[in-house]
Design a protein around this motif. Structure first.
Motif, PDB file in Angstrom:
ATOM      1  N   LEU A 169      24.453  17.914 -13.547  1.00 17.40           N
ATOM      2  CA  LEU A 169      23.154  18.817 -13.664  1.00 17.40           C
ATOM      3  C   LEU A 169      23.001  19.829 -12.809  1.00 17.40           C
ATOM      4  O   LEU A 169      23.578  19.843 -11.886  1.00 17.40           O
ATOM      5  CB  LEU A 169      22.248  17.588 -13.620  1.00 17.40           C
ATOM      6  N   GLU A 170      22.468  20.843 -13.413  1.00 16.08           N
ATOM      7  CA  GLU A 170      22.206  22.008 -12.707  1.00 16.08           C
ATOM      8  C   GLU A 170      20.699  22.287 -12.261  1.00 16.08           C
ATOM      9  O   GLU A 170      20.037  22.028 -13.273  1.00 16.08           O
ATOM     10  CB  GLU A 170      22.484  23.531 -13.726  1.00 16.08           C
ATOM     11  N   LEU A 171      20.557  22.211 -10.855  1.00  9.83           N
ATOM     12  CA  LEU A 171      19.271  22.343 -10.380  1.00  9.83           C
ATOM     13  C   LEU A 171      19.049  23.571  -9.508  1.00  9.83           C
ATOM     14  O   LEU A 171      19.962  24.052  -8.958  1.00  9.83           O
ATOM     15  CB  LEU A 171      19.026  21.072  -9.460  1.00  9.83           C
ATOM     16  N   THR A 172      17.978  24.042  -9.650  1.00 16.56           N
ATOM     17  CA  THR A 172      17.638  25.235  -8.486  1.00 16.56           C
ATOM     18  C   THR A 172      17.680  24.531  -7.238  1.00 16.56           C
ATOM     19  O   THR A 172      17.591  23.173  -7.111  1.00 16.56           O
ATOM     20  CB  THR A 172      16.129  25.734  -8.902  1.00 16.56           C
ATOM     21  N   ALA A 173      17.525  25.342  -6.120  1.00  9.65           N
ATOM     22  CA  ALA A 173      17.582  25.157  -4.691  1.00  9.65           C
ATOM     23  C   ALA A 173      16.343  24.254  -4.525  1.00  9.65           C
ATOM     24  O   ALA A 173      16.253  23.114  -3.728  1.00  9.65           O
ATOM     25  CB  ALA A 173      17.324  26.305  -4.036  1.00  9.65           C
ATOM     26  N   THR A 174      15.224  24.447  -5.116  1.00  7.25           N
ATOM     27  CA  THR A 174      13.869  24.000  -4.792  1.00  7.25           C
ATOM     28  C   THR A 174      14.000  22.383  -5.398  1.00  7.25           C
ATOM     29  O   THR A 174      13.652  21.312  -4.745  1.00  7.25           O
ATOM     30  CB  THR A 174      12.446  24.596  -5.321  1.00  7.25           C
ATOM     31  N   GLU A 175      14.426  22.564  -6.602  1.00  2.00           N
ATOM     32  CA  GLU A 175      14.546  21.184  -7.445  1.00  2.00           C
ATOM     33  C   GLU A 175      15.569  20.216  -6.521  1.00  2.00           C
ATOM     34  O   GLU A 175      15.506  18.951  -6.461  1.00  2.00           O
ATOM     35  CB  GLU A 175      15.128  21.340  -8.735  1.00  2.00           C
ATOM     36  N   PHE A 176      16.620  20.575  -6.067  1.00  2.00           N
ATOM     37  CA  PHE A 176      17.599  20.011  -5.310  1.00  2.00           C
ATOM     38  C   PHE A 176      16.876  19.441  -4.151  1.00  2.00           C
ATOM     39  O   PHE A 176      17.394  18.164  -3.959  1.00  2.00           O
ATOM     40  CB  PHE A 176      18.635  20.776  -4.820  1.00  2.00           C
ATOM     41  N   GLU A 177      16.143  20.150  -3.175  1.00  2.00           N
ATOM     42  CA  GLU A 177      15.404  19.570  -2.211  1.00  2.00           C
ATOM     43  C   GLU A 177      14.274  18.595  -2.671  1.00  2.00           C
ATOM     44  O   GLU A 177      14.155  17.534  -1.764  1.00  2.00           O
ATOM     45  CB  GLU A 177      14.595  20.947  -1.448  1.00  2.00           C
ATOM     46  N   LEU A 178      13.599  18.682  -3.707  1.00  2.00           N
ATOM     47  CA  LEU A 178      12.864  17.788  -4.133  1.00  2.00           C
ATOM     48  C   LEU A 178      13.272  16.524  -4.541  1.00  2.00           C
ATOM     49  O   LEU A 178      13.067  15.329  -4.016  1.00  2.00           O
ATOM     50  CB  LEU A 178      11.796  18.180  -5.266  1.00  2.00           C
ATOM     51  N   LEU A 179      14.573  16.558  -5.056  1.00  2.00           N
ATOM     52  CA  LEU A 179      15.210  15.253  -5.651  1.00  2.00           C
ATOM     53  C   LEU A 179      16.017  14.690  -4.507  1.00  2.00           C
ATOM     54  O   LEU A 179      15.769  13.511  -4.372  1.00  2.00           O
ATOM     55  CB  LEU A 179      16.468  15.732  -6.704  1.00  2.00           C
ATOM     56  N   ARG A 180      16.413  15.377  -3.584  1.00  2.00           N
ATOM     57  CA  ARG A 180      17.016  14.728  -2.124  1.00  2.00           C
ATOM     58  C   ARG A 180      15.740  13.901  -1.338  1.00  2.00           C
ATOM     59  O   ARG A 180      16.007  13.116  -1.067  1.00  2.00           O
ATOM     60  CB  ARG A 180      17.550  15.760  -1.331  1.00  2.00           C
ATOM     61  N   VAL A 211       3.541  20.772  -6.613  1.00  2.00           N
ATOM     62  CA  VAL A 211       4.428  19.644  -6.990  1.00  2.00           C
ATOM     63  C   VAL A 211       4.542  18.853  -8.305  1.00  2.00           C
ATOM     64  O   VAL A 211       5.525  18.673  -8.726  1.00  2.00           O
ATOM     65  CB  VAL A 211       3.961  18.454  -5.907  1.00  2.00           C
ATOM     66  N   GLU A 212       3.309  18.979  -8.776  1.00  2.00           N
ATOM     67  CA  GLU A 212       3.397  18.496 -10.265  1.00  2.00           C
ATOM     68  C   GLU A 212       4.353  19.259 -11.360  1.00  2.00           C
ATOM     69  O   GLU A 212       5.143  18.774 -11.885  1.00  2.00           O
ATOM     70  CB  GLU A 212       2.071  18.572 -10.960  1.00  2.00           C
ATOM     71  N   LEU A 213       4.158  20.574 -11.013  1.00  5.68           N
ATOM     72  CA  LEU A 213       5.095  21.440 -11.574  1.00  5.68           C
ATOM     73  C   LEU A 213       6.505  21.070 -11.527  1.00  5.68           C
ATOM     74  O   LEU A 213       7.425  20.992 -12.571  1.00  5.68           O
ATOM     75  CB  LEU A 213       5.022  22.814 -11.319  1.00  5.68           C
ATOM     76  N   TYR A 214       7.053  20.847 -10.265  1.00  2.00           N
ATOM     77  CA  TYR A 214       8.494  21.004 -10.030  1.00  2.00           C
ATOM     78  C   TYR A 214       8.807  19.309 -10.426  1.00  2.00           C
ATOM     79  O   TYR A 214       9.910  18.937 -10.841  1.00  2.00           O
ATOM     80  CB  TYR A 214       8.907  21.067  -8.511  1.00  2.00           C
ATOM     81  N   ILE A 215       7.954  18.240 -10.434  1.00  2.00           N
ATOM     82  CA  ILE A 215       8.383  16.902 -10.930  1.00  2.00           C
ATOM     83  C   ILE A 215       8.614  17.110 -12.202  1.00  2.00           C
ATOM     84  O   ILE A 215       9.346  16.421 -12.651  1.00  2.00           O
ATOM     85  CB  ILE A 215       7.132  16.039 -10.480  1.00  2.00           C
ATOM     86  N   SER A 216       7.533  17.742 -13.033  1.00  2.00           N
ATOM     87  CA  SER A 216       8.032  17.996 -14.677  1.00  2.00           C
ATOM     88  C   SER A 216       9.533  18.536 -14.741  1.00  2.00           C
ATOM     89  O   SER A 216       9.999  18.136 -15.737  1.00  2.00           O
ATOM     90  CB  SER A 216       6.918  18.942 -15.109  1.00  2.00           C
ATOM     91  N   TYR A 217       9.787  19.547 -14.086  1.00  2.00           N
ATOM     92  CA  TYR A 217      11.090  20.466 -14.244  1.00  2.00           C
ATOM     93  C   TYR A 217      11.941  19.087 -13.835  1.00  2.00           C
ATOM     94  O   TYR A 217      12.993  19.172 -14.507  1.00  2.00           O
ATOM     95  CB  TYR A 217      10.987  21.510 -13.097  1.00  2.00           C
ATOM     96  N   LEU A 218      11.850  18.677 -12.909  1.00  2.00           N
ATOM     97  CA  LEU A 218      13.180  17.399 -12.533  1.00  2.00           C
ATOM     98  C   LEU A 218      13.174  16.217 -13.787  1.00  2.00           C
ATOM     99  O   LEU A 218      14.354  15.999 -14.021  1.00  2.00           O
ATOM    100  CB  LEU A 218      12.662  16.646 -11.257  1.00  2.00           C
ATOM    101  N   ARG A 219      12.000  15.929 -14.189  1.00  2.00           N
ATOM    102  CA  ARG A 219      11.876  14.941 -15.182  1.00  2.00           C
ATOM    103  C   ARG A 219      12.728  15.450 -16.438  1.00  2.00           C
ATOM    104  O   ARG A 219      13.425  14.544 -17.002  1.00  2.00           O
ATOM    105  CB  ARG A 219      10.595  14.518 -15.368  1.00  2.00           C
ATOM    106  N   LYS A 220      12.553  16.928 -16.884  1.00  2.00           N
ATOM    107  CA  LYS A 220      13.152  17.030 -17.990  1.00  2.00           C
ATOM    108  C   LYS A 220      14.815  17.293 -17.806  1.00  2.00           C
ATOM    109  O   LYS A 220      15.430  16.994 -18.667  1.00  2.00           O
ATOM    110  CB  LYS A 220      12.848  18.635 -18.210  1.00  2.00           C
ATOM    111  N   LYS A 221      15.505  17.497 -16.559  1.00  2.00           N
ATOM    112  CA  LYS A 221      16.686  17.502 -16.190  1.00  2.00           C
ATOM    113  C   LYS A 221      17.313  15.974 -15.977  1.00  2.00           C
ATOM    114  O   LYS A 221      18.286  15.675 -16.174  1.00  2.00           O
ATOM    115  CB  LYS A 221      16.836  18.342 -15.076  1.00  2.00           C
TER     116      LYS A 221
END
Length: 244
Positions: A169-180, A211-221
């Motif tokens: 999966l391709e994540l942005t730097a912020t998405e990666f930090e949130l997932l981590r 936070v809500e915005l980036y959680i939605s990004y992560l869920r899509k990926k």
């Protein structure tokens, strides 16, 4: 709070905890950093000035140092210069509000090993320190690779590879930090304030909508087309866990 058990633990070759010296004249900042580093299972000591840092470096013999540049008595550059002159080659992660390219170059050419600017993510500082100590050869991992797992989802903290069900999966730097952050706290509910504090910076200013915005990004990926791993606990926060 205990150290997350999902990460590959770094330690000294003799099996004792790694030692990290945190140097900054802002007590709130040193407290936050010390807490985050202790969650890694590391032995942490703090110093509030350049002269205290030099004394602590002699007494504590750290494996790495987080060093603020702007301090009232002896700045970080001078501290590093004295350390190197005395033969101390401890890896140094500079921490400062300065973000000009010239300041970064000056810090690194002075003998620093890495550079993080304020405001910063606590997770980023931890990750940078892990990388520094691995490269310096001062740390051994208890596992072969620093990989986090939740079900069929894996995250490699060194290579930044994220794979679910065999698909990268391709994540942005912020998405990666949130997932981590979620994965390092799997099966534990984390609030929006905690996420902002650890993923964005230590002075988050109440921007909970991000936070809500980036959680939605992560869920899509992460979750789209798969059984959901990321869950909302209404009124509390978010949690990641493997399906039962």
């Amino acid at each position: 709070m205990t150290a997350p058990a999902t990460a590959s633990a770094l330690q000294r070759p003799d099996g004792t905890p790694l030692r990290v010296l945190v140097v900054d004249d802002e007590q709130m900042l040193t407290d936050l950093l010390s807490m985050a580093l202790r969650m890694e299972g590391w032995d942490v000591r703090a110093a509030a000035s350049g002269f205290q840092a030099l004394q602590a470096a002699r007494d504590f013999d750290p494996d790495a140092m987080v060093l603020d540049i702007m301090m009232p008595d002896l700045d970080g550059m001078a501290v590093l210069q004295r350390l190197r002159q005395s033969g101390n080659d401890v890896p140094v992660l500079f921490l400062t509000a300065k973000d000009a390219v010239s300041d970064r170059v000056a810090g690194l050419t002075a003998g620093g090993d890495d550079y993080v600017t304020k405001p910063f993510s606590l997770e980023e500082v931890v990750a940078r320190l892990r990388g520094l100590m691995r490269r310096a050869g001062t740390a051994l991992a208890s596992d072969s690779e620093p990989i986090l797992h939740v079900g069929d989802l894996s995250l490699n903290e060194d290579s930044h590879e994220v794979i679910r069900g065999g698909v990268e999966l391709e994540l942005t730097a912020t998405e990666f930090e949130l997932l981590r952050y979620l994965m390092r706290n799997q099966r534990r509910v984390v609030s929006k304030a905690q996420i902002l504090d650890r993923v964005w910076n230590y002075d988050f200013g109440g921007r909970s909508s991000v936070v809500e915005l980036y959680i939605s990004y992560l869920r899509k990926k992460i979750d789209q087309g798969n059984e959901p791993l990321i869950h909302t606990v209404r009124g509390v926060g978010y949690m990641i866990k493997a399906p039962q």
